[in-house]
Design a protein around this motif. Structure first.
Motif, PDB file in Angstrom:
ATOM      1  N   PHE A  41       0.463  -1.010   0.051  1.00  0.00           N
ATOM      2  CA  PHE A  41       0.088  -0.082   0.064  1.00  0.00           C
ATOM      3  C   PHE A  41       0.634   1.325  -0.052  1.00  0.00           C
ATOM      4  CE2 PHE A  41      -2.684   3.441   1.765  1.00  0.00           C
ATOM      5  CZ  PHE A  41      -3.166   3.619   1.096  1.00  0.00           C
ATOM      6  N   GLN A  45       3.713   0.013   5.057  1.00  0.00           N
ATOM      7  CA  GLN A  45       3.478  -1.144   5.127  1.00  0.00           C
ATOM      8  C   GLN A  45       5.189  -2.130   5.193  1.00  0.00           C
ATOM      9  OE1 GLN A  45       1.894   0.592   4.354  1.00  0.00           O
ATOM     10  NE2 GLN A  45       0.252   0.049   6.076  1.00  0.00           N
ATOM     11  N   HIS A  49       1.241  -7.473  -0.894  1.00  0.00           N
ATOM     12  CA  HIS A  49       0.342  -8.600  -1.239  1.00  0.00           C
ATOM     13  C   HIS A  49       1.079  -9.539  -2.448  1.00  0.00           C
ATOM     14  CE1 HIS A  49      -3.141  -9.253   1.265  1.00  0.00           C
ATOM     15  NE2 HIS A  49      -3.433  -8.096   1.423  1.00  0.00           N
ATOM     16  N   TYR A  80      -7.734  -1.115  -2.336  1.00  0.00           N
ATOM     17  CA  TYR A  80      -7.903  -0.353  -1.622  1.00  0.00           C
ATOM     18  C   TYR A  80      -7.403   0.151  -3.299  1.00  0.00           C
ATOM     19  CZ  TYR A  80      -4.004  -2.962   0.805  1.00  0.00           C
ATOM     20  OH  TYR A  80      -3.274  -3.833   0.291  1.00  0.00           O
ATOM     21  N   THR A 163      -8.168   5.793   2.356  1.00  0.00           N
ATOM     22  CA  THR A 163      -8.803   5.072   3.119  1.00  0.00           C
ATOM     23  C   THR A 163      -9.059   5.469   4.252  1.00  0.00           C
ATOM     24  OG1 THR A 163      -6.385   3.998   4.241  1.00  0.00           O
ATOM     25  CG2 THR A 163      -6.885   2.949   1.481  1.00  0.00           C
TER      26      THR A 163
ATOM     27  N   ILE B1147      -2.592  -9.446   5.271  1.00  0.00           N
ATOM     28  CA  ILE B1147      -3.990  -9.328   5.653  1.00  0.00           C
ATOM     29  C   ILE B1147      -4.078  -8.217   6.987  1.00  0.00           C
ATOM     30  CG2 ILE B1147      -5.581 -10.564   6.341  1.00  0.00           C
ATOM     31  CD1 ILE B1147      -5.402 -12.441   4.172  1.00  0.00           C
ATOM     32  N   GLU B1149      -1.976  -6.373   7.932  1.00  0.00           N
ATOM     33  CA  GLU B1149      -1.125  -4.886   7.483  1.00  0.00           C
ATOM     34  C   GLU B1149      -3.069  -4.306   7.027  1.00  0.00           C
ATOM     35  OE1 GLU B1149       3.210  -4.079   7.526  1.00  0.00           O
ATOM     36  OE2 GLU B1149       1.967  -5.043   6.002  1.00  0.00           O
ATOM     37  N   ASP B1150      -3.724  -5.213   6.150  1.00  0.00           N
ATOM     38  CA  ASP B1150      -4.580  -4.511   5.301  1.00  0.00           C
ATOM     39  C   ASP B1150      -5.453  -3.712   6.178  1.00  0.00           C
ATOM     40  OD1 ASP B1150      -3.953  -5.088   2.778  1.00  0.00           O
ATOM     41  OD2 ASP B1150      -4.635  -6.858   2.728  1.00  0.00           O
ATOM     42  N   ILE B1153      -4.695  -0.419   6.991  1.00  0.00           N
ATOM     43  CA  ILE B1153      -5.189   0.255   5.941  1.00  0.00           C
ATOM     44  C   ILE B1153      -6.696   0.437   5.391  1.00  0.00           C
ATOM     45  CG2 ILE B1153      -4.702   0.352   3.766  1.00  0.00           C
ATOM     46  CD1 ILE B1153      -2.527  -1.392   3.764  1.00  0.00           C
TER      47      ILE B1153
END
Lengths: 293, 1171
Positions: A41, A45, A49, A80, A163, B1147, B1149-1150, B1153
């Motif tokens: 993101f 982070q 992903h 996002y 977000t 996930i 960390e998602d 976010i």
């Protein structure tokens, strides 16, 4: 279409322990195989992903929205990451013509000109798949090669992605409709609709009572002698009426054998009920339902 | 847990067990019990397996828990008889059986159920043999006890130190001499011989006849007989306790009457639980002259009792009927046995009937304690009815039960007593003498003993009330009489609307003094509880006569004690509990109107109410004595009975307020809105409804609308009084918000604004040919209507509106109403399908179903429940408590609001065996009980709203339900308008969630009832509203500033950020407030959208600070690579195969976010799981 994708995915020849590396290795072997791009993101982070990308392939050239050879198929797009972010991410590989994000893989829909801002609004949720159409086929390889680099960033300082609270506040603001705009759109739509209906009716009026080439006349509810509507409910109603008519004609308990029959039927009913009750009791006993405390 | 939705209710348990197994293996053993325990079925797989092999097991006979066949997957379907079997000519036996079933029982099912129950409670033959052997041994042991030398009664030195005399010897000094002589006779008496004793407590009563030589003249006086009896038993106890034969030798009081100790013997080893042999010592028949014990005679001298040296001159001694009765009881044991055994011969139905009656009494907690309606008493009652030919020996057990209940329901023994004495001996006392001495009168065959001597009138009225209720139930074909009469326990907390405890019964000593109950104390042998109780209860009954239909008390009970312990004192009965059953119409009235000031009764009224009574002039001009109770809100009014009770007990019984623990409204704090004075939201709800009514009137009369409004229907829970926290009128503070035109927007710099819930209203428009017949066009027309409604409301009524495509928000009186236009044909148009043959068919689609739910079913449900609230004023509050509890357990998103409302409605519409709740607390307890005990797998829950279903409808629903069980939702609710589809539970709850709900409900109920029944502990009832968080895998902690409903949490936060609103309803407003903006809900929505297949998210929507996450174990298993299942996963290799697993670090960390600004921290409890 869906099958076409699967064939390519089902035979990845990969070795190695790390997912990213393995996928990248596979990419060099086959044009159709997948490559994994790490994507985060923002800088903060730690765990990325992985976006899986490959060249979009279809068996026949049916999918006009996503032309073969210059469309990149992207899997596992985080929630996002919108079209803008994707197009920015891939613009370094070549000019991006369009980005199409959808729920699951499928042929691109023709952009509908009548799609409105207020109606037919579909919000995208969760993880998505995307088709990125480049101007030139060469960009595909360049995109796959991104897997060798460090993680891509979705939200940067120059292009922040909203977000959380700020996103929700923005969408609350966006949910406010402008009455004038909405009214104008509705009016336009209804004018079109009325015109369409009027045309259809005019056509039907013209055909009314006029036999076709084989001599059949179409009966509509508009005519002088409207026929039964052809609906399921109407059919059932007719059947029900027939049944009632027949029942009215029958005599009950008139003959001796009818008396006998009813008695026999009564005992049979009692027996049946008794048997059912026994079953139920057996079931309840099995569940220990008879312990009062 | 992931794929278990498909499992269906019947097999629901089994797949989830499989899921658990997989989960454990997936976790590689690192993930252990807690989560499994939580979501695992509690024994239901076993139950399911047993259900499947029920028939075989029956064939197998005694094998109970032996080997199990492999569970077959099929549901037990009702077996069909073949045609030949159905229509074969009946045998005469079969005919009589069928006929008998029709005549003697309600239905064949009831007959079978009763037979099964009897099998369950009656004593098995094998056990009987063992018991008989045990009795023989006791017999021989008792004969061999040595004699003792004669001593004074007060000289108890001969008794060994290991045995304490089971008698409260107050005053200690008494004349008389005692020596032990082995019993003259031993006789088994009572239910064991009659074969009417029932499990689980098998008691065998043995009458031990004390030989004549033990007694002297005047032993009837001053407890001498009782003390000899106690000494006799203690000597026996001393000897028997040395024997190896007995597992335990203990003392107890017979029916908790402290004058009558008995000796309890239990066999050694594993049979200890099997039987209790109770030794009663009784005098030789003919020892006493019966005339000495007439109810008007005195046998306890005041001088002795008061320990005065000489009796007062000239004072008459008061009668001691209870004391007399306690001696007489012992003399007639054998004759009662004869009477009962005569009655029971040739009368198989009596045995069954008595067993049923005993179960019935046990379930109502009436059969134990001082003044109970014991099994013996009910046997005597049946004998009486037999004598009076109300029962004949032909009758079945069920009919005996029915006739007895019928008799109880119609006869008030506290007014018209009955007697078993056949020939009226003129010398014997008459019934009136008994009525003067006792509250309840049932005289035995000898004409001397009152069998109901210790019973208070209030207890008898309770029995009578129960009997009446049960007769109604038995006649009601809609109710499963068997279940509610015999299988449902009725503890006080769930039976009575309000319950309060007398914490310290020793305070009743003061009551005896205040009420001058010396005579009663003497009569009761100093038992101040027994002496004061009838007076206290009748005091309360008088004070609450308008408000309560029943004032009941718990029976004082004293448990058994070891023989080397001192006998329990009177205060050892623990707290005394009282229960009130209200008349809903009058319970909350603030006025107690008395007689006119100049009447004679005015003085009496004034003395009864004390200072509270004052003269008042009423509207009709009369001037009366009256008491007015202070209460402004509904929740305070509900507590007026508490004020009355505290006042009366203080005034007349000298019981201080601190000794009373009133548990009528302890739970209400969790639905309290804001400050104490605001009440529990009933008033807020009423003002919402008023505002809504006004709006709907305005809509009806709106001018210049192309089509008229035909109906306005509310669908929001607040409009059926069941919104947990009803909306409060507010006005936004402008500076707190951003703004765009005339609308306010939340601001990023400020805390989240207060949550304003839109109150949804469906506005049906007139049908007309002008409506288009096309989906898209209808949508547009509706949007146009929304615009126009907003415009017209603004022009004609100066209301601020915010139109949108699907609705229009109207800001009125500080509330926001959300209008949604509906066209009645739209669902039909959505359903239209044209078959290839050109036939028009209607098929349900997801869209049409949703629309029907919103515009048709939900408004109907809302108006039905609104009606229910008018009949039962606490319906709303009960439902709100129930919802608050579910939400506090983080499950509010897993079960629909409407489903909870219907469950609560069920409690009010089908209260049997209870009465409809009249306080939220009892309603809530019954809700928990319903959730915990209802057999969702095998039964549909039928909620007969507006009595729209007949009993044949119900039967049909049940039958169809059984046939289609596996296809129906796990929780099946049927209502008159929704008989087959259970629309409110179709998607939620899932089998796992239901299981968890059931588990939580039964735990919460247990914990709550324990607390409410224990007045001596500090009662923290909020405990059941605090969810256990330890089995969740991830906790997402939220920033309280961004939780708009922070103040609604169970433990109200000490301080919370300002929300930018002020309470206001009157001022005109120009700017539209922020509506329906709850960041936490938006966040949850995003989380569920993104990670639905990986995890479950739980949250308390009323101010929870934590979102709890539970991983779905199935999706954590490595899965083969597939395009469709890549969401949030990463590719890795396992055993040289390409698989994908959840990308957990990313996930987690998602989570942060997606909830930027809202999430404070994400706590991954990695100790509970590994990746």
């Amino acid at each position: 279409m869906q099958g076409g994708e699967d064939v390519a995915w089902a035979t990845p020849r990969v070795r190695g322990s790390s997912g990213n590396g393995a996928a990248a290795a596979a990419a060099s072997q086959s044009r159709a195989s997948l490559a994994a791009l790490a994507v985060k993101f923002a800088k903060r982070q730690r765990s990325p992903h992985c976006l899986l990308v490959k060249e979009h392939q279809v068996r026949e050239g049916t999918d006009t929205a996503h032309p073969p050879r210059r469309t990149l198929f992207v899997l596992n797009v985080p929630p996002y990451c919108g079209p803008d972010s994707l197009s920015r991410l891939f613009s370094r590989c070549g000019n991006v013509q369009s980005v199409d994000i959808c729920d699951k893989p499928g042929p691109g829909e023709k952009k509908d000109k009548t799609a409105s801002k207020f109606f037919d609004h579909k919000a995208l949720k969760g993880f998505q798949v995307a088709y990125v159409v480049f101007r030139k086929p060469a960009a595909i390889q360049a995109a796959k090669a991104l897997s060798q680099q460090g993680p891509l960033l979705i939200s940067t300082e120059s292009h922040p992605v909203k977000t959380g609270i700020s996103k929700w506040i923005a969408s609350y603001e966006a949910s406010i409709v402008d009455p004038k705009e909405l009214k104008a759109e509705v009016d336009a739509y209804m004018q079109d609709y009325d015109k369409k209906v009027a045309e259809e009716e005019a056509k039907a009026a013209k055909e009314e009572g006029v036999p076709d080439e084989e001599g059949w006349v179409k009966v509509t509810r508009k005519g002088r002698k409207p026929g039964l509507p052809r609906t399921e409910a109407a059919n059932l109603r007719v059947l029900e009426k027939e049944k009632q008519k027949r029942a009215r004609k029958e005599l009950l308990n008139f003959y001796a054998w009818q008396h006998r029959e009813t008695k026999r039927e009564h005992i049979a009913q009692l027996r049946k009920k008794f048997e059912e009750d026994k079953q139920r009791i057996a079931l309840m006993r099995a569940q220990r339902k008879f312990r009062p405390y | 847990m992931g794929g278990a939705r498909a499992a269906g209710p019947m097999g629901g348990a089994v797949p989830s067990r499989a899921a658990n197994r997989e989960r454990r293996s997936a976790a590689g053993g690192a993930r252990t019990e807690p989560c499994c325990a939580v979501f695992s079925p509690q024994g239901s797989p076993e139950a399911a397996e047993e259900a499947e092999q029920g028939p075989e097991r029956r064939a197998g006979g005694a094998v109970r828990r032996g080997k199990r066949a492999a569970p077959a997957a099929a549901d037990p379907q009702p077996a069909k008889l073949s045609r030949a079997e159905l229509y074969k000519p009946p045998t005469s036996e079969e005919l009589t059986q069928l006929k008998e079933t029709e005549d003697l029982f309600h239905s064949s099912l009831l007959r079978l159920q009763i037979e099964e129950l009897l099998k369950e409670v009656t004593l098995k033959e094998t056990k009987k043999k063992k018991i008989d052997a045990f009795l023989h041994e006791i017999n021989s042991l008792l004969g061999a006890i040595p004699e003792t030398p004669e001593t004074e009664l007060t000289d108890q030195a001969w008794l060994s130190e290991d045995v304490k005399v089971p008698f409260l010897q107050v005053p200690f000094n008494v004349k008389g001499r005692f020596h032990f002589v082995p019993p003259a006779e031993l006789k088994v008496v009572g239910s064991y011989l009659l074969g009417t004793c029932i499990r689980p407590e098998i008691n065998v009563d043995i009458a031990v006849t004390m030989p004549r030589e033990i007694f002297q003249d005047k032993d009837n006086l001053n407890q001498r007989y009782h003390r000899k009896r106690a000494l006799y038993l203690s000597h026996i106890a001393q000897h028997l306790s040395k024997e190896k034969l007995f597992g335990s030798v203990k003392f107890a009081y017979m029916n908790s009457n402290h004058l009558k100790p008995i000796l309890l013997l239990r066999p050694q080893g594993k049979d200890e639980k099997m039987v209790t042999v109770r030794l009663h010592a009784c005098p030789d028949p003919g020892l006493f002259k019966p005339s000495r014990f007439y109810p008007s005679k005195n046998n306890v001298r005041t001088a002795w009792f008061m320990e005065q040296s000489s009796p007062k001159e000239g004072a008459t001694e008061p009668p001691t009927p209870h004391y007399n009765n306690s001696i007489l009881c012992d003399t007639v044991m054998l004759s009662h046995l004869h009477l009962l055994s005569n009655a029971a011969t040739d009368f198989p139905g009596m045995k069954d009937g008595l067993a049923l009656l005993k179960v019935w009494l046990n379930q109502r907690q009436l059969s134990k304690g001082l003044g109970c309606f014991s099994g013996f008493l009910v046997s005597m009652l049946v004998a009486y009815l037999l004598m009076k030919r109300k029962i004949v020996k032909m009758m079945s057990g069920y009919q005996v039960l029915r006739s007895t209940l019928q008799f109880l329901a119609t006869t008030d023994l506290s007014v018209t007593g009955i007697s078993l004495a056949k020939d009226a001996d003129p010398s014997l006392p008459v019934l009136d003498d008994f009525h003067q001495a006792f509250e309840v009168v049932f005289v035995d065959p000898s004409g001397l003993v009152n069998l109901c001597a210790d019973m208070t009138a209030s207890k008898y009225h309770q029995v009578q009330f129960e009997a009446k209720r049960c007769m109604e139930i038995l006649d009601d074909r809609m109710v499963d009489g068997f279940q509610v009469l015999l299988m449902t326990p009725k503890p006080m907390l769930r039976t009575f609307d309000h319950v309060f405890h007398l914490k310290h019964v020793s305070k009743l000593q003061g009551t005896c003094k205040k009420m001058q109950l010396l005579n009663e104390l003497m009569d009761r042998g100093g038992n101040y509880v027994a002496a004061a109780l009838p007076f206290v209860v009748s005091l309360l009954a008088r004070g609450l006569s308008q408000r309560a239909q029943l004032v009941a008390h718990s029976l004082p009970q004293i448990s058994e004690w070891p023989i080397d312990a001192e006998p329990p004192k009177h205060k050892d009965i623990g707290p005394l509990t009282f229960g009130l059953l209200f008349v809903p119409e009058f319970a909350a009235s603030t006025l107690e109107k008395g007689p006119q000031a100049d009447h004679l009764e005015a003085l009496e009224f004034r003395t009864f109410w004390g200072e509270k009574s004052e003269l008042r002039r009423f509207q009709d001009g009369s001037i009366c004595e009256a008491v007015v109770w202070e209460a402004s809100t509904v929740c305070q009014k509900r507590l007026i009975p508490e004020q009355i009770i505290r006042h009366l007990l203080k005034l007349h019984a000298d019981i201080p307020e601190s000794s009373i623990c009133y548990t009528g409204a302890l739970l209400e704090s969790v639905i309290r809105t804001g400050k104490e004075a605001w009440g529990t939201g009933e008033e807020a709800m009423v003002s919402v409804v008023c505002s809504y009514d006004d709006l709907s009137r305005k809509l009806w009369n709106l001018k210049e609308l192309p089509l008229t409004v035909t109906a306005v229907q509310g669908v929001h829970p607040a409009l059926r009084y069941t919104d947990v926290f009803p909306p409060i009128p507010v006005k936004p503070i402008y500076s707190f918000h951003n703004r765009r035109k005339h609308l306010l927007l939340p601001s990023e710099e400020k805390p989240c604004p207060a949550y304003i819930t839109p109150l949804k209203i469906i506005c049906h428009m007139e049908g007309s040919g002008q409506w288009p017949q096309d989906k898209g066009a209808i949508k547009r027309i509706k949007a146009a209507f929304h615009l126009q409604l907003a415009e017209l409301l603004r022009q004609q009524h100066q209301l601020v509106c915010r139109p949108a495509v699907t609705h229009t928000d109207v800001y009125k009186d500080g509330y926001v109403f959300r209008l949604q236009v509906a066209y009645h044909r739209e669902p039909l148009i959505l359903k239209e399908v044209v078959t290839p043959e050109g036939m028009l068919k209607y098929q349900d689609t997801e869209e049409s179903r949703q629309l029907e739910l919103e515009t048709l079913h939900l408004p109907y449900l809302t108006s039905s429940l609104h009606g229910l609230q008018q009949q039962h004023p606490v319906f709303g509050s009960t439902s709100r408590l129930a919802k608050r509890w579910i939400s506090a357990q983080l499950l509010s998103d897993s079960i629909s609001d409407e489903c909870v409302d219907l469950l609560v409605a069920f409690l009010f519409l089908h209260p049997a065996p209870f009465t409809p709740p009249s306080s939220p607390q009892v309603g809530f307890l019954r809700f928990l009980n319903l959730l915990a005990t209802f057999d969702w797998k095998n039964n549909p829950l039928i909620v007969n709203l507006n009595t729209g279903l007949t009993d044949s409808d119900c039967a049909e629903i049940k039958n169809k339900f059984v046939a289609a069980r596996s296809r129906l939702p796990v929780m099946f609710l049927a209502t008159p308008k929704d008989q087959w589809s259970s629309m409110w539970t179709r998607e939620r709850p899932s089998a796992q969630i239901l299981q968890r709900l059931v588990l939580l409900a039964s735990e919460s109920r247990r914990a709550l009832e324990e607390q409410l029944m224990d007045p001596l502990s500090d009662q923290d009832v909020k405990m059941v509203f605090r969810p256990p968080l330890d089995f969740y895998d991830v906790l997402i902690h939220l920033n309280p500033n961004q939780i708009p409903r922070h103040l609604e949490s169970v433990d109200r936060p000490v301080k919370s950020a300002s929300r930018g609103v002020v309470k206001n309803s009157s001022a005109m407003n120009i700017l539209f407030p922020v509506v329906d903006y709850d960041p936490v809900q938006l966040y949850l929505q995003e989380l569920r959208d993104a990670f639905d297949d990986l995890a479950l998210f739980f949250y308390d929507k009323h101010g929870g600070e934590v979102i709890a996450v539970l991983w779905k174990p199935l999706s954590f298993q490595p899965q083969p690579f597939k395009v469709s299942s890549m969401k949030g996963r990463k590719v890795t290799t396992l055993n040289n195969e390409l698989v994908c697993v959840p990308n957990v670090e990313a996930i987690l960390e998602d989570f942060e976010i997606l909830g930027e600004g809202l999430v404070k921290s994400v706590e991954a409890r990695t100790e509970k799981w590994t990746i």
